[in-house]
Write a protein that holds these residues in place. Structure first.
Motif, short mmCIF file in Angstrom:
data_model
loop_
_atom_site.label_atom_id
_atom_site.label_comp_id
_atom_site.label_asym_id
_atom_site.label_seq_id
_atom_site.Cartn_x
_atom_site.Cartn_y
_atom_site.Cartn_z
N ALA A 80 -9.33 -27.23 28.05
CA ALA A 80 -9.71 -26.04 28.56
C ALA A 80 -10.83 -25.86 29.46
N ARG A 81 -11.32 -24.53 29.42
CA ARG A 81 -12.45 -24.31 30.13
C ARG A 81 -13.05 -22.83 29.43
N THR A 82 -14.48 -22.60 30.16
CA THR A 82 -15.06 -21.47 29.53
C THR A 82 -14.82 -20.43 30.85
N LEU A 83 -14.45 -19.40 30.75
CA LEU A 83 -14.21 -18.12 31.53
C LEU A 83 -15.59 -17.55 32.38
N TRP A 114 3.50 -18.07 27.78
CA TRP A 114 2.73 -17.09 28.13
C TRP A 114 1.56 -17.32 27.75
N GLY A 115 0.23 -16.80 28.78
CA GLY A 115 -1.24 -17.29 28.47
C GLY A 115 -1.96 -16.25 29.11
N TYR A 116 -3.04 -16.62 29.38
CA TYR A 116 -4.17 -15.98 30.27
C TYR A 116 -4.80 -16.95 31.30
N ASN A 117 -4.78 -16.18 32.70
CA ASN A 117 -5.35 -16.92 33.56
C ASN A 117 -5.04 -18.31 33.95
N GLY A 118 -3.80 -18.52 33.67
CA GLY A 118 -2.88 -19.57 33.99
C GLY A 118 -3.01 -20.50 33.13
N SER A 119 -3.16 -20.23 31.80
CA SER A 119 -3.16 -21.35 30.73
C SER A 119 -3.07 -20.82 29.43
N THR A 120 -2.50 -21.95 28.41
CA THR A 120 -2.33 -21.34 27.14
C THR A 120 -3.10 -22.57 26.62
N PRO A 121 -4.07 -22.51 25.35
CA PRO A 121 -4.84 -21.32 25.34
C PRO A 121 -5.55 -20.65 26.52
N GLY A 122 -5.76 -19.26 26.37
CA GLY A 122 -6.51 -18.74 27.73
C GLY A 122 -8.00 -19.26 27.54
N LEU A 201 4.39 -17.44 22.22
CA LEU A 201 4.58 -18.18 23.42
C LEU A 201 3.15 -18.63 23.95
N GLY A 202 2.18 -18.55 23.09
CA GLY A 202 0.91 -18.99 23.53
C GLY A 202 -0.22 -18.10 23.92
N MET A 203 -0.09 -16.73 23.61
CA MET A 203 -1.35 -15.98 24.20
C MET A 203 -2.27 -15.79 22.99
N MET A 204 -3.45 -16.44 23.40
CA MET A 204 -4.57 -16.69 22.31
C MET A 204 -5.65 -17.49 23.06
N LEU A 249 6.55 -28.66 17.06
CA LEU A 249 5.30 -29.13 17.86
C LEU A 249 3.91 -28.57 17.24
N TRP A 250 2.90 -29.23 16.92
CA TRP A 250 1.80 -28.70 16.52
C TRP A 250 0.62 -29.37 17.35
N THR A 251 -0.23 -28.17 17.53
CA THR A 251 -1.27 -28.42 18.75
C THR A 251 -2.54 -28.13 18.43
N MET A 252 -3.58 -28.99 19.21
CA MET A 252 -4.83 -28.43 19.39
C MET A 252 -5.13 -28.28 20.88
N ASN A 253 -5.63 -26.98 20.95
CA ASN A 253 -5.57 -26.25 22.47
C ASN A 253 -4.53 -26.37 23.25
N SER A 254 -3.39 -26.18 22.56
CA SER A 254 -1.98 -26.39 23.20
C SER A 254 -1.62 -27.69 23.76
N LYS A 255 -2.24 -28.80 23.19
CA LYS A 255 -2.03 -30.12 23.62
C LYS A 255 -1.44 -30.97 22.47
N VAL A 256 -0.73 -32.16 22.79
CA VAL A 256 -0.51 -32.95 21.60
C VAL A 256 -1.12 -34.26 21.68
N PHE A 257 -1.23 -35.16 20.68
CA PHE A 257 -1.75 -36.43 20.81
C PHE A 257 -0.61 -37.31 21.54
N PRO A 258 -1.13 -38.13 22.36
CA PRO A 258 -2.54 -38.83 22.43
C PRO A 258 -3.24 -38.02 24.05
N PHE A 259 -2.70 -36.57 24.13
CA PHE A 259 -3.24 -36.16 25.38
C PHE A 259 -4.14 -34.88 25.01
N ILE A 260 -4.80 -35.11 23.98
CA ILE A 260 -5.70 -34.08 23.56
C ILE A 260 -7.10 -34.68 23.72
N ASP A 261 -7.95 -34.04 24.66
CA ASP A 261 -9.37 -34.81 25.00
C ASP A 261 -9.92 -35.20 23.66
#
Length: 451
Positions: A80-83, A114-122, A201-204, A249-261
């Motif tokens: 993800a990123r910092t706003l 659903w998310g914020y600024n094009g992504s989930t998490p926002g 739906l992912g808004m957080m 599905l259980w995620t960290m920053n809305s990704k699953v292993f092995p695609f979590i940085d």
């Protein structure tokens, strides 16, 4: 309202010119050292520090390496990123856009979230205790929304509870929240309108408030992880908000292993991992290789005499915890210790076939692609799916994924790695253990060892 929206649009279009400061360059050099084994470009981790006056820009250059002019080390939010923000007469201005987003958990599985600024998490919001912030929220969803600033002390009318503290933000409207940050700590933001649907739906997102007076010991790496769960039925593309328990599905920053940085560090560095939980389940988060200190929460960094040593910390629904440790070399697992939370596409009600001799030939005549739980367990599941022997339904992921240095990892979901090296130089790759420190096969066991 139209004037505000026009102003925000102008602000966003110009922000790349406004935020090109030395802090962004410093953060870029930090994240270039992170793991290239992840699926995404890490440039979105850069932190942008807005500067309206030349002397503010100059002050960043005199700060410690990797620190901003306000004396804090920017947080890295994996995947993800910092706003960015605009500094307007001393007020930090942010803009969140609530909207439908196309989200990829991993290659082969994409949903309408659903998310914020094009992504989930926002994107992660970062500020400093004592800052005044102004946050514009534009609603591009098909229904009304609001934003609650979870755990943050603020005026009642800024708390973001639709119908209670404010009118709902209708589709097409923009609302403005403004308050002074009275605390520091690891916080979150999410809707308080049709909450079950919108959060499902992912808004957080994460909201990190750094202390006005830096605390000691300082950290060298600061990561933010947001936990969530999803119910995406096989062959579908939209999460099911009506599921209360049986998530798949259980995620960290809305990704699953092995695609979590992977989170990276150098040997001896002090690392902080900020973990927030906006899933509907509690998670015992376990880190291999070290005993970490639990040092803080949304109540800020605790006094050191309140820190405690753990290797697993239960993070309840709606809670945050800060985990700090001194990095030691290796590729260390970081995961939820509920075993079904480290799997993807978990089925429910699957017959238990352990110990049952199965007539495979007869089954395949009727159901050519059918493969039940094995007589001896599920260890072969990943091998079969990787070889294409067991195709799943459309838009689902294999239950087990990931390849390590020594073979299949048979993991998924809430699982990633902390990669520590004596010297980071680009992609850390897989860890090479020193001679004599690798478990190995032996041919015999000494006869005098009792059993």
């Amino acid at each position: 309202m139209n004037t505000i929206t026009t102003e925000i649009t102008t602000m966003i279009n110009r922000r790349d010119l406004l935020v090109g400061s030395a802090a962004g360059l410093l953060m870029g050099s930090l994240t270039r050292a992170s793991s290239a084994s992840a699926a995404e470009d890490h440039s979105h981790h850069q932190h942008h520090q807005a500067a309206e006056k030349p002397q503010q820009l100059a002050s960043v250059a005199t700060a410690k390496p990797g620190m901003t002019a306000q004396g804090y080390r920017p947080v890295i939010t994996p995947n993800a990123r910092t706003l960015p923000y605009r500094l307007n007469n001393g007020v930090k201005e942010f803009h969140l856009v609530a909207e439908e987003v196309e989200h990829e958990f991993a290659p082969g599985m994409t949903i309408k979230a659903w998310g914020y600024n094009g992504s989930t998490p926002g994107p992660t919001l970062e500020a400093v205790e004592g800052d005044r912030v102004r946050i514009y929220v534009t609603n591009k969803l098909p229904e009304h929304t609001s934003v609650h600033w979870h755990g943050i002390l603020l005026p009642w009318g800024m708390d973001g509870i639709s119908g209670l503290t404010q009118p709902p933000i209708k589709p097409g409207e923009t609302f403005m929240y403004e308050f002074t940050l009275q605390q520091h700590g690891t916080h979150m933001y999410h809707p308080h309108a049709d909450e079950m649907v919108q959060m499902a739906l992912g808004m957080m997102g994460m909201f990190i408030i750094h202390p006005k007076t830096p605390t000691q010991p300082a950290v060298d790496r600061d990561y933010a992880i947001l936990l969530h769960n999803w119910a995406v039925h096989p062959g579908t593309y939209r999460p099911d908000p009506s599921v209360m328990v049986e998530f798949d599905l259980w995620t960290m920053n809305s990704k699953v292993f092995p695609f979590i940085d992977a989170m990276v560090a150098q040997t001896g560095e002090r690392v902080r991992i900020r973990v927030g939980n906006l899933s509907m389940w509690n998670h015992p988060i376990h880190l291999h290789g070290v005993q970490f200190d639990v040092t803080g929460s949304d109540g800020g960094r605790w006094p050191e005499n309140q820190w405690r040593k753990e290797v697993t910390e239960i993070i309840g629904v709606g809670q945050t915890r800060d985990l700090e440790f001194t990095a030691v070399p290796g590729d260390w697992a970081f995961h939820c210790h509920m075993s079904h939370h480290t799997m993807n596409a978990m089925g429910h009600g699957v017959p238990n076939m352990l110990g049952v001799k199965q007539p495979d030939a007869l089954l395949k005549e009727v159901l050519p692609d059918y493969m039940p739980m094995g007589e001896h367990g599920m260890a072969e599941h990943q091998v079969h799916t990787d070889m294409g022997h067991m195709p799943g339904p459309e838009n689902t992921l294999p239950m087990m994924m990931g390849e390590g240095r020594y073979g299949k990892l048979e993991m998924g979901g809430m699982f990633t790695l902390v990669k520590v090296r004596d010297q980071l130089d680009g992609d850390p790759g897989w860890y090479s253990p020193p001679e004599g420190t690798l478990a190995r096969k032996v041919d015999t066991v000494p006869k005098d060892i009792p059993v």
